[in-house]
Motif scaffolding. Structure first.
Motif, PDB file in Angstrom:
ATOM      1  N   ARG A 124       0.342  30.915 -25.002  1.00 11.83           N
ATOM      2  CA  ARG A 124       1.754  30.570 -25.054  1.00 11.83           C
ATOM      3  C   ARG A 124       2.584  31.776 -24.629  1.00 11.83           C
ATOM      4  O   ARG A 124       2.281  32.922 -24.968  1.00 11.83           O
ATOM      5  N   TRP A 161      -0.432  28.062 -13.214  1.00  9.76           N
ATOM      6  CA  TRP A 161      -0.956  27.081 -14.178  1.00  9.76           C
ATOM      7  C   TRP A 161      -2.223  26.470 -13.604  1.00  9.76           C
ATOM      8  O   TRP A 161      -2.268  26.098 -12.429  1.00  9.76           O
ATOM      9  N   SER A 166      -5.686  26.596 -18.421  1.00  8.46           N
ATOM     10  CA  SER A 166      -4.435  26.610 -19.173  1.00  8.46           C
ATOM     11  C   SER A 166      -4.307  25.499 -20.206  1.00  8.46           C
ATOM     12  O   SER A 166      -3.330  25.478 -20.957  1.00  8.46           O
ATOM     13  N   TYR A 170      -1.159  25.134 -22.540  1.00  8.29           N
ATOM     14  CA  TYR A 170      -0.196  24.187 -21.968  1.00  8.29           C
ATOM     15  C   TYR A 170      -0.965  23.032 -21.342  1.00  8.29           C
ATOM     16  O   TYR A 170      -1.450  23.141 -20.213  1.00  8.29           O
ATOM     17  N   LEU A 175       5.045  21.188 -19.522  1.00 12.48           N
ATOM     18  CA  LEU A 175       5.243  22.001 -20.724  1.00 12.48           C
ATOM     19  C   LEU A 175       5.285  23.479 -20.379  1.00 12.48           C
ATOM     20  O   LEU A 175       6.089  24.239 -20.931  1.00 12.48           O
ATOM     21  N   PHE A 176       4.418  23.900 -19.459  1.00 10.56           N
ATOM     22  CA  PHE A 176       4.400  25.300 -19.040  1.00 10.56           C
ATOM     23  C   PHE A 176       5.710  25.684 -18.354  1.00 10.56           C
ATOM     24  O   PHE A 176       6.350  26.675 -18.704  1.00 10.56           O
ATOM     25  N   ASP A 179       8.764  26.215 -20.541  1.00  8.48           N
ATOM     26  CA  ASP A 179       8.835  27.512 -21.206  1.00  8.48           C
ATOM     27  C   ASP A 179       9.251  28.609 -20.226  1.00  8.48           C
ATOM     28  O   ASP A 179      10.008  29.516 -20.570  1.00  8.48           O
TER      29      ASP A 179
END
Length: 379
Positions: A124, A161, A166, A170, A175-176, A179
């Motif tokens: 994360r 990613w 990952s 994520y 979602l990645f 962030d």
């Protein structure tokens, strides 16, 4: 408040602009190696970085630019500051920014670099420090001119990613990137708090979608072409936020490393959605040769935006003339009125520490020619 708004208006209407990076001085390149090897202290390295920024600002001031950058002297690559400032990215090196099928002139030739198999966010994301605040604060203290800060578009980091590496951190690309966008939004907010008046998002991944091979990679991550343009621009606008006192520009190019490029093709498939969708006042567009197509897509530039045409190449030492650039600006004015056009290099002169195959003298000549052409055309 009135004085600040007047300055914002001047930035929005600036006729001569710069994309971002400049060639790194040899002293800085050597210092980076010594610092990485443990042969130079952090304090010693910072002093050399500072001198490089002073040099970069001086070069731009001599050229006559009213908008300057710090030359991206503190970065390995134009997008590297995120992974340097944020935990969670796992293993990476400079090849994280260099992979792809690169095309070049007879002088530099083509080059293909494979994507590193170990590349992928593994935890994360947690910010250790700000990305570009040091760059802005130092540069602002060294010039009376407007300092532009460059930041990467969040969906550029889709490259980092991996469905295999990952998933535990994520599970999805969305979602990645959410962030990533949050971190970049907070960076913008801090820069604005500190007085930044001009911020640019670099987004070369959109033109990469024009090429079937690179589009296949990006679509393989789970988003098709239209989702890249809709969700991607949504994330960009989230990063930009609501800052009426700040000018934002949006840079779209086709790859720039070691005087090579990745893809060619007209902006037409992207223009309507991206030019109209992004909440930036200035569109920085690459138009230095035939790989960018004609000026027709400029007809999609909304009336409230300025098209900054990158007519001056950073890839070769070819010295454009004021007459040549003026003629091209008037050609473009068939699609966007001259009062909503501006002029810049097509990209940075050193997208990474590798730099393009030109000299510092070429670099300064090109920037001066941009300024002189702008004065000739707009007065």
């Amino acid at each position: 408040m009135g004085a600040r708004l007047a300055r914002v208006k001047r930035v929005v209407s600036a006729r001569a602009d710069i994309v971002g990076s400049l060639l790194r001085p040899p002293e800085l390149l050597e210092a980076r190696e010594r610092y990485a090897a443990g042969d130079l202290s952090a304090a010693g390295f910072k002093r050399i970085e500072d001198r490089a920024v002073d040099w970069a600002i001086g070069l731009q001031e001599r050229a006559g630019l009213s908008v300057v950058t710090d030359g991206e002297m503190r970065r390995e690559s134009f997008q590297s500051q995120l992974v340097e400032a944020v935990e969670g990215f796992g293993e990476y090196d400079i090849d994280a920014w260099l992979w792809g099928e690169w095309h070049g002139s007879e002088t530099v030739g083509d080059k293909t670099t494979e994507r590193p198999q170990t590349l992928g966010v593994v935890g994360r994301l947690r910010r250790r420090r700000h990305l570009s605040v040091e760059e802005f604060v130092y540069a602002r203290g060294r010039t009376e001119r407007t300092v532009k800060v460059t930041l990467p578009s969040p969906s550029m980091y889709a490259n980092l990613w991996s469905p295999e590496l990952s998933a535990s951190a994520y599970p999805t690309l969305d979602l990645f990137l959410e962030d990533v966008a949050q971190i970049l939004r907070e960076e913008v907010e801090e820069l604005v708090r500190l007085g930044a008046e001009y911020i640019q998002l670099d987004a070369p991944h959109y033109p990469l979608l024009l090429d079937p091979k690179t589009r296949a990679f990006y679509e393989g991550l789970g988003w098709d072409l239209y989702r890249w343009m809709s969700r991607g621009i949504e994330l960009d606008n989230f990063v930009i936020g609501d800052h009426p006192d700040v000018t934002f520009s949006f840079h779209l190019c086709r790859g720039n490393q070691g005087s090579r490029w990745l893809v060619s093709g007209s902006y037409e498939p992207l223009a309507r959605r991206i030019f109209g969708g992004i909440n930036a006042q200035r569109l920085m567009l690459e138009y230095d040769d035939e790989r960018s197509g004609d000026f027709g897509p400029l007809s999609h530039v909304p009336e409230n935006k300025v098209a900054v045409l990158g007519l001056v190449t950073t890839k070769t030492p070819r010295r454009e003339t004021r007459q040549e650039l003026e003629a091209r600006l008037h050609e473009a004015s068939r699609f966007v009125p001259l009062e909503r056009l501006a002029l810049s290099p097509q990209c940075g002169f050193a997208t990474s520490i590798i730099g393009n195959a030109i000299s510092v003298e070429d670099e300064e000549y090109k920037l001066r020619t941009i300024v002189e052409t702008a004065e000739q055309v707009w007065g």
